[in-house]
Design a protein around this motif. Structure first.
Motif, PDB file in Angstrom:
ATOM      1  N   VAL A 122      48.689   7.703 -21.192  1.00 39.96           N
ATOM      2  CA  VAL A 122      48.653   9.162 -21.041  1.00 39.96           C
ATOM      3  C   VAL A 122      47.567   9.546 -20.037  1.00 39.96           C
ATOM      4  N   ALA A 123      46.391   8.970 -20.167  1.00 40.06           N
ATOM      5  CA  ALA A 123      45.295   9.276 -19.249  1.00 40.06           C
ATOM      6  C   ALA A 123      45.662   8.927 -17.814  1.00 40.06           C
ATOM      7  N   GLU A 124      46.395   7.839 -17.635  1.00 40.56           N
ATOM      8  CA  GLU A 124      46.759   7.382 -16.293  1.00 40.56           C
ATOM      9  C   GLU A 124      47.885   8.197 -15.675  1.00 40.56           C
ATOM     10  N   PHE A 125      48.895   8.588 -16.462  1.00 46.60           N
ATOM     11  CA  PHE A 125      50.120   9.160 -15.906  1.00 46.60           C
ATOM     12  C   PHE A 125      50.298  10.661 -16.104  1.00 46.60           C
ATOM     13  N   ALA A 126      49.474  11.286 -16.909  1.00 45.16           N
ATOM     14  CA  ALA A 126      49.690  12.698 -17.246  1.00 45.16           C
ATOM     15  C   ALA A 126      49.001  13.638 -16.270  1.00 45.16           C
TER      16      ALA A 126
END
Length: 97
Positions: free
Chosen positions: A77-81
């Motif tokens: 989530v941190a990488e792609f959001a």
């Protein structure tokens, strides 16, 4: 326990976030206390994923959050959001009408 969450992907990372979300859902469904766990694409915002979960009790949910797979999902989530949205937890009793 009922959990409702959402996350919005960046256009270029939607497929990777969806893949991570589906893997997280599949893994979560095998956990003790998981009654229901799912993810859906928002019909009004195709980059937004909406999660709905039902857990047997607070202890099962707490154990779920402590699983390594939950931490791995939050890393995705941190990488792609673009927007991590929110997580809402409710306590409710099932009733017959």
């Amino acid at each position: 326990m009922i959990v409702r969450g959402d996350v919005t992907a960046r256009p270029e990372s939607f497929e990777r976030l969806l893949e991570a979300s589906l893997a997280h859902v599949a893994r979560s469904r095998t956990e003790t206390g998981c009654v229901e766990h799912g993810v859906a694409v928002d019909a009004e915002n195709p980059l937004r994923l909406v999660f709905f979960e039902i857990w047997s009790d607070a202890a099962a949910l707490k154990t779920h959050f402590a699983q390594p797979g939950s931490a791995e999902f939050m890393e995705a989530v941190a990488e792609f959001a673009a927007d991590r949205g929110g997580l809402h937890i409710y306590s409710a009793d099932r009733v017959k009408v």
